[in-house]
Design an enzyme around this catalytic site. Structure first.
Site, PDB file in Angstrom:
ATOM      1  N   CYS A 123       0.745  -1.278  -0.010  1.00  0.00           N
ATOM      2  CA  CYS A 123      -0.083   0.104  -0.068  1.00  0.00           C
ATOM      3  C   CYS A 123       0.918   1.228  -0.160  1.00  0.00           C
ATOM      4  O   CYS A 123       2.047   1.129  -0.582  1.00  0.00           O
ATOM      5  CB  CYS A 123      -1.151   0.004   1.211  1.00  0.00           C
ATOM      6  SG  CYS A 123      -2.431   1.086   0.831  1.00  0.00           S
ATOM      7  N   ASP A 192      -3.577   1.293   9.963  1.00  0.00           N
ATOM      8  CA  ASP A 192      -4.861   1.939  10.257  1.00  0.00           C
ATOM      9  C   ASP A 192      -5.325   2.136  11.590  1.00  0.00           C
ATOM     10  O   ASP A 192      -5.917   3.136  11.979  1.00  0.00           O
ATOM     11  CB  ASP A 192      -5.808   1.696   9.191  1.00  0.00           C
ATOM     12  CG  ASP A 192      -5.434   1.790   7.881  1.00  0.00           C
ATOM     13  OD1 ASP A 192      -4.716   1.036   7.328  1.00  0.00           O
ATOM     14  OD2 ASP A 192      -5.758   2.919   7.164  1.00  0.00           O
TER      15      ASP A 192
END
Ligand code: RI2
Length: 321
Positions: A123, A192
């Site tokens: 990512c 996250d």
């Protein structure tokens, strides 16, 4: 402004946990500056409503509620002007701290990297890139294997940023990762949300990558500012995994050509702490299982929801975030 920022977060034009936190705090600042509320009660209600609107955009990155909580806890004063000033000041302080935290964790993460190392990324994480940037500033040469990260291909952003840092990049499809792990010195991923037991919630595919890395003996380091620590997990809450649009995976025409199928698009997964080597924060690096001590120090034993329609009192514990 809040409306626009919320839409950009929901549509992932503004994305990445730290960037979302920054945008949300800044949206509260603008809301405060532009507020036409005539009474302190109306001002507070307006700021809380703005926070709820931002909160409703994406459910997983805890940096969003942590940012809103930071600002809302510091909205103080008996007049609209005082409330406005405190909101603007809190948002400004939060955004400045965010930048400083990223610089600080970059230096910690860079210490784990040696000259000549090959890193693998998944990512796009600004926290991860801060480590690479700090290592480059220390004069270390690095090269990178970059996973494209389906379905949204955030690996392309990582590749571009790494090239800006003069790091040679090899882009691979996600399913090729295991083949390359023997050539890799460190897997670097962001987060996250981080739960009290040291589990890391990050972009879908992180857990499979971590299991493969452990199997190959390749260290995997999570790079995450403390706004990624999820205080509600201290009291047994779980982290909601965002399910996104099917259209991110397959377009309507292809789908119809295949026939009747279900399509699932979870944005994140959970990596248990036993597959992770270290969590790097602005407060230093931690074995994943001991992150709970830092969480208690920063958040106490729980949180409130200062954005609730009916305002709650100030939180009893914790300083930052
Ligand atoms: P920074 C991203 O989520 C990725 O999962 C990335 O690892 C994480 O946010 C942290 O990003 P998404 O917003 O805060 O792309 O390190 O779904 O920039």
């Amino acid at each position: 402004m809040v409306e626009q920022v919320a839409t950009e977060i929901a549509d992932m034009e503004t994305r990445g946990a730290a960037t979302i936190a920054d945008a949300a705090a800044d949206a509260l600042r603008v809301q405060a500056e532009e507020s036409e509320a005539e009474t302190p009660e109306a001002f507070r209600a307006e700021i809380r409503a703005a926070a709820r609107h931002l909160l409703d955009t994406r459910p997983t990155a805890v940096s969003l509620p942590n940012a809103l909580r930071y600002v809302l806890r510091r909205v103080e004063g008996d007049s609209v002007e005082a409330l406005r000033r405190s909101t603007v000041s809190a948002a400004g302080t939060f955004c400045a701290q965010l930048d400083r935290a990223q610089d600080d964790l970059g230096k910690v993460g860079a210490n784990r990297l040696r000259d000549g190392d090959v890193v693998m990324t998944h990512c796009h994480s600004t926290d991860v890139l801060a480590c690479v940037e700090a290592a480059r500033e220390q004069g270390k040469e690095l090269s990178a294997i970059v996973k494209e990260t389906r379905p949204r291909n955030q690996g392309h952003i990582t590749a571009e940023r790494l090239r800006e840092l003069d790091v040679p990049v090899t882009l691979i499809v996600d399913s090729a990762a295991r083949r390359y792990l023997n050539d890799v010195d460190h897997v670097l991923v962001g987060a996250d949300a981080i739960a009290a037991d040291g589990s890391v919630i990050n972009k879908i595919g992180t857990s499979g990558l971590a299991v493969n890395a452990r199997d190959r003996g390749t260290p995997i380091m999570v790079v995450a500012q403390t706004i990624k620590l999820h205080p509600d997990t201290l009291t047994g809450h779980t982290v909601e995994i965002e399910m996104r649009e099917e259209s991110e995976i397959i377009d309507e025409t292809d789908r119809e050509a295949i026939g009747e199928i279900a399509v699932d698009n979870p944005a994140f997964d959970v990596t248990p702490p036993r597959y992770l080597d270290a969590i790097v924060t602005e407060h230093g690096q931690f074995p994943p299982e001991s992150i709970v001590t830092l969480m208690r120090e920063l958040f106490g034993e729980g949180t409130t929801e200062p954005w609730a329609e009916r305002a709650q009192g100030r939180e009893s514990t914790g300083e930052v975030p």
